[in-house]
Design a protein around this motif. Structure first.
Motif: not given
Length: 279
Positions: A248-259
């Motif tokens: 749901g997200h890219i851990p290295r880029v953001s911790a916020r779940n986008l999906l």
């Protein structure tokens, strides 16, 4: 049949070399990039010989498609068993970095070692063919300067093919990550064999930047940048989409779940709700 016997001996030598490197250096995590080099070398060296069997053996050696598919599956299965966590795949190394499982210096070392292993495998295979141990290898040595490209479609179709195949592979990898190797390795080998077979008329589904560099970048038909667009950018794009769909997200880029929304773990007691309504 003598050509196939020679190929089996070649496979055995390459696998034994990779196993020795893993046995001698596997105890030192800081030397993980050397394991990646050995893994990439073994994979590319063996796949180059499989490619020889497909291109030459099927018409010069009387080997049918069933034999070549079986050999490809056995090569992938053996590589997974012998090399273990060392994938020899830059896309997998990049995914581990994005999952916060590896640092940037370690990732760069691993990727550099993987491409170096692919280049060394290309040189080793060329020397092996030059020995002309069998008629199949003699023909391959004569054809070496004019090899056949794996990219048989347009750049857009090739990019989409590599992207979709990479997406499928990495989704399976992510879902099988915590499974036993007895399940994970054979399923991965079956999947890679299947993808290579169905994409044979498109890109051959290398889904591995260093593997594609060793197998087809030196062949005429397309420029280096065009190959990179299909086999490198396509594989990396598929990997990014797979990680995004899985986590749901890219851990290295953001911790916020986008999906995927996170469900509330604690529920408000019914009595509290009733008191609030009364007020």
């Amino acid at each position: 049949m003598s050509g196939l016997n020679a190929s089996l001996g070649y496979f055995l030598c390459v696998v034994v070399l990779a196993a020795l490197v893993r046995t001698l250096l596997g105890r030192w995590p800081r030397l993980g990039f050397v394991l990646e080099l050995a893994s990439s070398f073994a994979l590319v060296a063996c796949r180059l010989e499989v490619q020889t069997i497909v291109e030459v053996g099927e018409w010069a050696g009387g080997l049918g498609p069933d034999v070549t598919l079986t050999v490809l599956f056995l090569v992938l299965l053996t590589h997974g068993v012998v090399c273990g966590a060392a994938s020899g795949n830059p896309a997998v190394a990049a995914r581990r970095f994005l999952q916060l499982e590896a640092t940037l210096p370690a990732t760069l070392l691993a990727v550099g070692a993987q491409f170096l292993g692919a280049h060394l495998a290309l040189r080793a295979a060329a020397y092996y063919w030059s020995l002309e141990l069998t008629d199949m290898h003699m023909i391959k040595n004569l054809m070496a300067a004019e090899c056949s490209t794996s990219l048989l479609v347009s750049l857009v179709q090739g990019f989409i093919t590599e992207c979709v195949c990479s997406l499928v592979l990495h989704l399976v990898h992510l879902n099988l990550g915590r499974r036993s190797a007895l399940i994970r390795v054979p399923l991965t080998a079956v999947l890679l064999t299947f993808l290579s077979h169905i994409a044979k008329g498109y890109t051959s589904a290398h889904v591995n930047p260093s593997l594609s560099y060793g197998l087809t970048f030196h062949c005429s038909g397309f420029t280096f940048s065009e190959y990179a667009l299909v086999y490198w950018l396509g594989s990396l794009t598929g990997m990014l989409l797979a990680l995004l769909l899985y986590a749901g997200h890219i851990p290295r880029v953001s911790a916020r779940n986008l999906l995927y929304g996170q469900k509330t773990r604690f529920r408000v007691p019914k009595s509290d709700k009733a008191e609030k309504k009364k007020k």
